[in-house]
Design an enzyme around this catalytic site. Sequence first.
Site, PDB file in Angstrom:
ATOM      1  N   CYS A 131       0.821  -1.221   0.000  1.00 10.10           N
ATOM      2  CA  CYS A 131       0.000   0.000   0.000  1.00 10.10           C
ATOM      3  C   CYS A 131       0.852   1.268   0.000  1.00 10.10           C
ATOM      4  O   CYS A 131       0.569   2.218  -0.729  1.00 10.10           O
ATOM      5  CB  CYS A 131      -0.944   0.003   1.199  1.00 10.10           C
ATOM      6  N   SER A 161      -5.549   0.731   9.547  1.00  5.48           N
ATOM      7  CA  SER A 161      -6.264  -0.210   8.682  1.00  5.48           C
ATOM      8  C   SER A 161      -5.302  -1.038   7.841  1.00  5.48           C
ATOM      9  O   SER A 161      -5.659  -2.114   7.355  1.00  5.48           O
ATOM     10  CB  SER A 161      -7.260   0.514   7.772  1.00  5.48           C
ATOM     11  N   ARG A 236       3.725   3.679  12.040  1.00 11.61           N
ATOM     12  CA  ARG A 236       2.278   3.498  12.233  1.00 11.61           C
ATOM     13  C   ARG A 236       1.768   4.663  13.080  1.00 11.61           C
ATOM     14  O   ARG A 236       2.361   4.982  14.113  1.00 11.61           O
ATOM     15  CB  ARG A 236       2.025   2.163  12.957  1.00 11.61           C
ATOM     16  N   HIS A 243      -2.889   6.501   4.222  1.00 12.28           N
ATOM     17  CA  HIS A 243      -1.449   6.569   4.496  1.00 12.28           C
ATOM     18  C   HIS A 243      -0.911   7.897   3.968  1.00 12.28           C
ATOM     19  O   HIS A 243      -1.270   8.330   2.875  1.00 12.28           O
ATOM     20  CB  HIS A 243      -0.706   5.445   3.767  1.00 12.28           C
ATOM     21  N   ASN A 316      -5.336   3.853   1.760  1.00 11.89           N
ATOM     22  CA  ASN A 316      -4.563   2.612   1.625  1.00 11.89           C
ATOM     23  C   ASN A 316      -5.420   1.386   1.313  1.00 11.89           C
ATOM     24  O   ASN A 316      -4.927   0.407   0.768  1.00 11.89           O
ATOM     25  CB  ASN A 316      -3.758   2.348   2.896  1.00 11.89           C
TER      26      ASN A 316
END
EC number: 1.2.1.11
Length: 345
Positions: A131, A161, A236, A243, A316
């Site tokens: 992603c 996610s 993260r 993202h 993403n």
Amino acid sequence: MAGFKVAIAGATGNVGREMLNILEERGFPVSEVVALASRRSLNTEVSYGDRTLKVKVLDTYDFSDTDICLMSAGGNVSKEWSPKIGRQGCVVIDNSSAWRYDADVPLIVPEVNPDAISGFTKRNIIANPNCSTAQLVVALKPLHDRARIKRVVVATYQSVSGAGKEGMDELFEQTRAVFVADPVSNKKFTKRIAFNVIPHIDVFMEDGFTKEEWKMVAETKKMLDPKIKLTATAVRVPVFIGHSEAVNIEFEEPITADEARDLLREAPGCVVIDKHEDGGYVTPLESAGEDATFISRIREDGTVENGLSMWVVSDNLRKGAALNAVQIAELLVERNLIKPRQQAA
């Protein structure tokens, strides 16, 4: 136009559900859609447009009359099943990392390297990139074509996610626990994610980089140009969907921020929102549910020769996964690389 029989493996997960939504939204020419998952999901229901599909078991499904399988069931399942499905004449578009680095499997982002898709016939498998790489290369491609990229330094701000439904649940539960002063426990992430950031995605490798960071390097080289040097720090952050990436690029040739803005405005899959004012940029919140890769904060970097910095944001679950897989399927159809098998029968 005749329709294709499409199976979604991993249809009950975040990305599988998104794939069903996007097939319907984009009007992909289907004759039938089949939802597949593991035994424990048997008879679960998922929605496809205004219809409800009962989930069937992947292990016992016969692919001999299926044209395309969108595979989002994880790397181990894909390693075992994708070759078997491919041998039954069904083209697998795989969302895991299982096949991305296989020389016989094309790794595709349709806006970046559509011509590489013709290599799928070796194994009947096409890989979807990670992603964080997908949105990055969509933004890099037009700039690379114009001024040749030498080196990229990227720091990611990746939503929970990306770690599946468990990641989203953990952020929600921890946030609630903080507010009501309950004990906070972490299961999915190595440290608390609520009101925190974690500089660790995937496993650590011997050189100190994580697998997520390595993926961005290897996939950018495979799809865009093996000569590009790239270093990444993958982080993260407590965001549900979308993202973000802070990207610094060094080019062989001079390119101004204005030129970059103009190129990216015209480039497929890119939307430039770059006003030098409060709110004149995109955050992950606005990217959720959108197909585009958004680019903001484009500016010249005077610390290197021919340098630019920019901010890149995308959903993403869509461009980073489900949308890209469906776009690959669309590319197969547009280029007449597959024909519906039921029609031929």
